[in-house]
Design a protein around this motif. Sequence first.
Motif, PDB file in Angstrom:
ATOM      1  N   VAL A 399       1.048  -1.087  -0.078  1.00 53.95           N
ATOM      2  CA  VAL A 399      -0.163  -0.055   0.001  1.00 53.95           C
ATOM      3  C   VAL A 399       0.896   1.094  -0.198  1.00 53.95           C
ATOM      4  CG1 VAL A 399      -1.832   1.196   1.172  1.00 53.95           C
ATOM      5  CG2 VAL A 399      -1.771  -1.187   1.315  1.00 53.95           C
ATOM      6  N   SER A 400       0.959   2.276  -0.916  1.00 50.56           N
ATOM      7  CA  SER A 400       1.450   3.474  -1.285  1.00 50.56           C
ATOM      8  C   SER A 400       3.126   2.960  -1.204  1.00 50.56           C
ATOM      9  CB  SER A 400       1.314   4.177  -0.066  1.00 50.56           C
ATOM     10  OG  SER A 400      -0.219   4.372   0.148  1.00 50.56           O
ATOM     11  N   ASP A 401       3.334   2.132  -1.872  1.00 50.91           N
ATOM     12  CA  ASP A 401       4.754   1.746  -2.195  1.00 50.91           C
ATOM     13  C   ASP A 401       5.409   1.121  -0.777  1.00 50.91           C
ATOM     14  OD1 ASP A 401       4.981   2.070  -4.722  1.00 50.91           O
ATOM     15  OD2 ASP A 401       5.848   4.246  -4.476  1.00 50.91           O
ATOM     16  N   GLN A 402       4.624   0.665   0.228  1.00 52.40           N
ATOM     17  CA  GLN A 402       5.023   0.382   1.314  1.00 52.40           C
ATOM     18  C   GLN A 402       4.491  -1.418   1.393  1.00 52.40           C
ATOM     19  OE1 GLN A 402       3.751   2.160   4.892  1.00 52.40           O
ATOM     20  NE2 GLN A 402       4.956   0.896   6.134  1.00 52.40           N
ATOM     21  N   THR A 403       5.561  -2.280   1.837  1.00 49.03           N
ATOM     22  CA  THR A 403       5.191  -3.741   1.717  1.00 49.03           C
ATOM     23  C   THR A 403       4.308  -3.816   3.414  1.00 49.03           C
ATOM     24  OG1 THR A 403       6.885  -4.376   0.627  1.00 49.03           O
ATOM     25  CG2 THR A 403       5.813  -6.132   1.860  1.00 49.03           C
ATOM     26  N   LEU A 404       3.149  -4.523   3.418  1.00 47.53           N
ATOM     27  CA  LEU A 404       2.417  -4.588   4.580  1.00 47.53           C
ATOM     28  C   LEU A 404       2.263  -6.092   4.766  1.00 47.53           C
ATOM     29  CD1 LEU A 404      -0.428  -1.952   4.181  1.00 47.53           C
ATOM     30  CD2 LEU A 404       1.818  -1.726   5.290  1.00 47.53           C
ATOM     31  N   GLY A 405       2.323  -6.694   3.831  1.00 47.46           N
ATOM     32  CA  GLY A 405       2.311  -8.313   4.032  1.00 47.46           C
ATOM     33  C   GLY A 405       2.689  -8.916   3.120  1.00 47.46           C
ATOM     34  N   VAL A 406       2.169 -10.226   2.817  1.00 45.56           N
ATOM     35  CA  VAL A 406       2.627 -11.216   1.941  1.00 45.56           C
ATOM     36  C   VAL A 406       1.649 -12.528   1.515  1.00 45.56           C
ATOM     37  CG1 VAL A 406       4.099 -12.641   2.955  1.00 45.56           C
ATOM     38  CG2 VAL A 406       4.365 -12.528   0.552  1.00 45.56           C
ATOM     39  N   LEU A 407       1.423 -13.022   0.283  1.00 48.13           N
ATOM     40  CA  LEU A 407       0.439 -13.959   0.160  1.00 48.13           C
ATOM     41  C   LEU A 407       1.325 -14.973  -0.465  1.00 48.13           C
ATOM     42  CD1 LEU A 407      -2.494 -12.646  -1.907  1.00 48.13           C
ATOM     43  CD2 LEU A 407      -2.235 -13.130   0.570  1.00 48.13           C
ATOM     44  N   VAL A 408       1.447 -16.364   0.117  1.00 45.99           N
ATOM     45  CA  VAL A 408       2.315 -17.008  -0.477  1.00 45.99           C
ATOM     46  C   VAL A 408       1.729 -18.438  -0.729  1.00 45.99           C
ATOM     47  CG1 VAL A 408       4.556 -18.615   0.324  1.00 45.99           C
ATOM     48  CG2 VAL A 408       4.164 -16.236   1.233  1.00 45.99           C
ATOM     49  N   ALA A 409       1.733 -18.845  -1.867  1.00 43.66           N
ATOM     50  CA  ALA A 409       1.350 -20.333  -2.335  1.00 43.66           C
ATOM     51  C   ALA A 409       2.633 -21.427  -2.294  1.00 43.66           C
ATOM     52  CB  ALA A 409       0.639 -20.459  -3.449  1.00 43.66           C
ATOM     53  N   LEU A 410       2.379 -22.419  -1.636  1.00 48.09           N
ATOM     54  CA  LEU A 410       3.359 -23.166  -1.538  1.00 48.09           C
ATOM     55  C   LEU A 410       3.253 -24.819  -2.054  1.00 48.09           C
ATOM     56  CD1 LEU A 410       6.338 -23.174   0.276  1.00 48.09           C
ATOM     57  CD2 LEU A 410       5.226 -24.414   1.973  1.00 48.09           C
ATOM     58  N   GLY A 411       4.150 -25.184  -2.841  1.00 51.25           N
ATOM     59  CA  GLY A 411       3.921 -26.669  -3.220  1.00 51.25           C
ATOM     60  C   GLY A 411       5.138 -26.811  -4.341  1.00 51.25           C
ATOM     61  N   SER A 412       4.859 -28.000  -5.201  1.00 47.49           N
ATOM     62  CA  SER A 412       5.798 -28.301  -6.137  1.00 47.49           C
ATOM     63  C   SER A 412       5.535 -27.377  -7.503  1.00 47.49           C
ATOM     64  CB  SER A 412       5.763 -29.775  -6.542  1.00 47.49           C
ATOM     65  OG  SER A 412       4.590 -30.083  -7.193  1.00 47.49           O
ATOM     66  N   ARG A 413       6.486 -27.171  -8.411  1.00 41.10           N
ATOM     67  CA  ARG A 413       6.241 -26.394  -9.707  1.00 41.10           C
ATOM     68  C   ARG A 413       4.960 -26.781 -10.373  1.00 41.10           C
ATOM     69  NH1 ARG A 413      11.225 -23.826 -11.857  1.00 41.10           N
ATOM     70  NH2 ARG A 413      10.329 -22.262 -13.241  1.00 41.10           N
ATOM     71  N   LYS A 414       4.941 -27.910 -10.601  1.00 38.40           N
ATOM     72  CA  LYS A 414       3.821 -28.171 -11.391  1.00 38.40           C
ATOM     73  C   LYS A 414       2.559 -28.162 -10.745  1.00 38.40           C
ATOM     74  CE  LYS A 414       3.723 -33.422 -10.692  1.00 38.40           C
ATOM     75  NZ  LYS A 414       4.254 -33.416  -9.331  1.00 38.40           N
ATOM     76  N   GLU A 415       2.526 -28.021  -9.502  1.00 36.09           N
ATOM     77  CA  GLU A 415       1.077 -27.647  -8.754  1.00 36.09           C
ATOM     78  C   GLU A 415       0.354 -26.333  -9.243  1.00 36.09           C
ATOM     79  OE1 GLU A 415       0.413 -29.964  -4.894  1.00 36.09           O
ATOM     80  OE2 GLU A 415       2.547 -29.111  -5.078  1.00 36.09           O
ATOM     81  N   PHE A 416       1.213 -25.580  -9.569  1.00 36.98           N
ATOM     82  CA  PHE A 416       1.030 -23.964  -9.921  1.00 36.98           C
ATOM     83  C   PHE A 416       0.384 -23.858 -11.212  1.00 36.98           C
ATOM     84  CE2 PHE A 416       4.400 -23.412  -6.767  1.00 36.98           C
ATOM     85  CZ  PHE A 416       3.540 -23.272  -5.598  1.00 36.98           C
ATOM     86  N   HIS A 417      -0.672 -22.933 -11.070  1.00 33.99           N
ATOM     87  CA  HIS A 417      -1.199 -22.766 -12.298  1.00 33.99           C
ATOM     88  C   HIS A 417      -0.345 -21.914 -13.383  1.00 33.99           C
ATOM     89  CE1 HIS A 417      -4.223 -20.415 -15.011  1.00 33.99           C
ATOM     90  NE2 HIS A 417      -4.998 -21.714 -14.864  1.00 33.99           N
ATOM     91  N   PRO A 418      -0.299 -22.318 -14.729  1.00 37.96           N
ATOM     92  CA  PRO A 418       0.809 -21.578 -15.641  1.00 37.96           C
ATOM     93  C   PRO A 418       0.728 -20.225 -15.526  1.00 37.96           C
ATOM     94  CG  PRO A 418      -0.798 -23.034 -16.687  1.00 37.96           C
ATOM     95  CD  PRO A 418      -1.260 -23.203 -15.388  1.00 37.96           C
ATOM     96  N   GLU A 419      -0.582 -19.424 -15.225  1.00 41.88           N
ATOM     97  CA  GLU A 419      -0.575 -17.940 -15.246  1.00 41.88           C
ATOM     98  C   GLU A 419      -0.726 -17.706 -13.577  1.00 41.88           C
ATOM     99  OE1 GLU A 419      -1.746 -16.134 -17.869  1.00 41.88           O
ATOM    100  OE2 GLU A 419      -1.697 -17.906 -19.464  1.00 41.88           O
ATOM    101  N   GLY A 420      -0.164 -18.607 -12.908  1.00 42.27           N
ATOM    102  CA  GLY A 420      -0.038 -18.121 -11.372  1.00 42.27           C
ATOM    103  C   GLY A 420       0.756 -16.957 -10.963  1.00 42.27           C
ATOM    104  N   ILE A 421       1.686 -16.448 -11.759  1.00 38.92           N
ATOM    105  CA  ILE A 421       1.991 -15.185 -11.368  1.00 38.92           C
ATOM    106  C   ILE A 421       1.409 -13.803 -11.550  1.00 38.92           C
ATOM    107  CG2 ILE A 421       4.216 -13.574 -11.841  1.00 38.92           C
ATOM    108  CD1 ILE A 421       6.069 -15.839 -11.608  1.00 38.92           C
ATOM    109  N   SER A 422       0.707 -13.957 -12.732  1.00 35.54           N
ATOM    110  CA  SER A 422      -0.125 -12.962 -13.005  1.00 35.54           C
ATOM    111  C   SER A 422      -1.494 -12.737 -12.121  1.00 35.54           C
ATOM    112  CB  SER A 422      -0.518 -12.693 -14.501  1.00 35.54           C
ATOM    113  OG  SER A 422      -0.704 -13.901 -14.952  1.00 35.54           O
ATOM    114  N   LEU A 423      -1.985 -13.935 -12.024  1.00 35.57           N
ATOM    115  CA  LEU A 423      -3.165 -14.167 -11.156  1.00 35.57           C
ATOM    116  C   LEU A 423      -2.731 -13.689  -9.804  1.00 35.57           C
ATOM    117  CD1 LEU A 423      -4.455 -17.572 -12.591  1.00 35.57           C
ATOM    118  CD2 LEU A 423      -5.572 -15.484 -12.704  1.00 35.57           C
ATOM    119  N   ALA A 424      -1.592 -14.238  -9.261  1.00 38.05           N
ATOM    120  CA  ALA A 424      -1.584 -13.863  -7.785  1.00 38.05           C
ATOM    121  C   ALA A 424      -1.117 -12.401  -7.610  1.00 38.05           C
ATOM    122  CB  ALA A 424      -0.050 -14.598  -7.403  1.00 38.05           C
TER     123      ALA A 424
END
Length: 708
Positions: A399-424
């Motif tokens: 928020v306003s160029d300041q990091t206030l937290g983080v969202l993390v999805a953990l798993g093996s590489r193939k478990e992530f959606h191919p568009e994972g980075i843009s969706l996240a």
Amino acid sequence: MHLLQRPRTLKDELQILFLAVGSAFLVLATVLLYQNGQASLRRQLVASASSAAETASALISLEDHRSLRTPADVTSRPFRNIVQSLGALRRANPDIVHLFTIAPIGELGAWGIVVDMGGSAPVREEANLVGGRLPIGSRPPASLPASLIRAGMAGTTADILDLTNPSRARAVAVSPIVSPRGGAVGLVVVELSAAGLIEEVRLLWYVSIAIFLVGLVVSVVASNMASRWVTRPIEELLGAVDEISKGNLRARVASHHRNELGALGDAFNLMAKNLESSKTKNDEQQNLLRELHRTGSQVAATLELPRMLEIASRGIRAICGGEEAFAGAMGPRDKSVRLWTRSGPGTLDLDGWDTPVTLLEEVLGGETRLLARKEFAAAGLSMLLDRKGDYALAAPLRVSDQTLGVLVALGSRKEFHPEGISLATLFARQVSAAVGNARVFEQVRAVDRSKSEFLSIASHEVRTPLTVMKSSLDILVSSPKFEYTADQRQLIAFCQESVERLIRLVKDILDVSKIEAGVLSIQFQPTSLNDLIEKCLFWVPQLPGGQGIEVEARLPSEPAMVLADPQRIMQVLENLISNAIKFSKPGGKVTIELCEHEKEYEVIVSDQGKGIAPEDLGRIFGKFFQVADSATREQGGTGLGLAICKGIVEAHHGKIWAESALGDGSRFHFSLARVLDTPIGDRAVGEIKVDSLLSALRTASARASRIG
Ligand code: ADP
């Protein structure tokens, strides 16, 4: 027939085409067969006539033949020789209907019969022929064509087939009787019956017709099969296209042919497969976007940070994939991410999880990244090293160029959606905005809380001296020790009125600040609304203006039991009734109704006063709101009464609202949940079992009391 009636299909057209071609071919073949057969039969007949004539001419002795010149010669030996030879021939061939020899006889050299073996009657005995049918020297029958005689004289065998008269159809052949020096000295004439030929030709005709009909049936069946063979894949294709147009993208055609139709079917199947897979992809994307939207709205709908993070951790896992997911944020006074929530199988203790924001900023900056296991520690996520996943899809909440937290999805590489980075990244943006709002809300709430605390303390401090002032003024007025002039009394009355107004205002401000701070005390207990309304009616005449107004209450005979704080509900009733009286015209009427509904009781306070304009109706429950007109100004008031009513009713989980139109009076309603197992009905008030009532509502009471 039905082919002509219904619209023609490709199959019909092919069938007609195949049938037409097949029939034409059949007609041609039948005609050829018939004609060839007929010609061959004719050839056979003529050939057998010629060969009979040749045989006969070979059997006849030249000398014998020459020696026969007069009718008397029929008794001669040569005559019998010839008759014998020709008789044997005639018996051997029953088709011979006429057999005779001719030769030039007499001075004129005209041709005459030498031996006549008779007409159509069969010859059984040569003796019967003695003398013959025609005497030697008779002229040959006129039916013997002259062309044949000429050909025979020229030394050649000749023949004709005469079918002009069916009853006398015949084949005639002549064969010369040749002298050793050359030249014909006579001719043998053989006439064969063609009746057999006509029979055979007729039979041939029947056979041809039969073959034609059988061929026609075969060609109908074959054309049907052939057209089916051609059109079936096309029909299948059309069916599949129809299915696809109806939305069934699983429709496929079976490949029967190894030709262009087969290739068309394969191409169609490929197209349908591609369509299906792109639809599946599209659906997946739509589902993801829907999930993104849904979770984003859920996140935005709450201002409570822990709840928000809980939704966010579930959301990031649903959107981007992964075995488990975490959402962490800084508390208002924290310097690191300490507030964590998790989504995934099993449970995990997140106490003590602490991620310095500086580390997150160093590794992620403002970007979402797929971190490999070896980068976890650098990003301040070393606690994830105990978990199973090898990769962490980490999206910073900024928020306003300041990091206030983080969202993390953990798993093996193939478990992530191919568009994972843009969706996240998209999802993190929504969560960041919500976290920002939650922080602002928290700050506003803190300010509001301190304001309410201040107001509460200040009001309390002000109320004490005001109460002292009021009591002192009361003593001054009521004590017989003091004597006042009329002006002095007037002044003291002004003071009393002002002090009372101040006390009311302070009390209202105190109530409003308690409601806003969520600390309004509510003592829930089973309460009869009928009793409260009746108590109100008792003090109505003491209200300013209360004397000139008729007040009517319409109450049910059974007590309307609710779980409520009687003092607070009285406060609501007093406020609504005093407003109704205040804004009524002199001589007006105020009605208080108590209605019973399936799940709640509704109280309606209506008057016939000036009413409220539609644009003000939505604002009258706000703090310090008063309709801007002279009537309201005359009445004074604080503009806090209805705001307090709303706060009290809502603290009871009830509803309050108003209906009005300018000049038409107003109707104020509030409803409270009824005590459902209250033994109302035909029982009198005194018979209500308060104990059973309390036990049934213990849970509700406990929950609601927390508000007070
Ligand atoms: P107060 O009466 O002290 O001004 P309230 O909050 O009770 O404050 O009412 C707010 C405003 O709503 C009033 O000032 C008045 O303009 C309007 N109002 C309330 N009750 C009625 C009514 N019965 N008829 C007409 N107007 C009303």
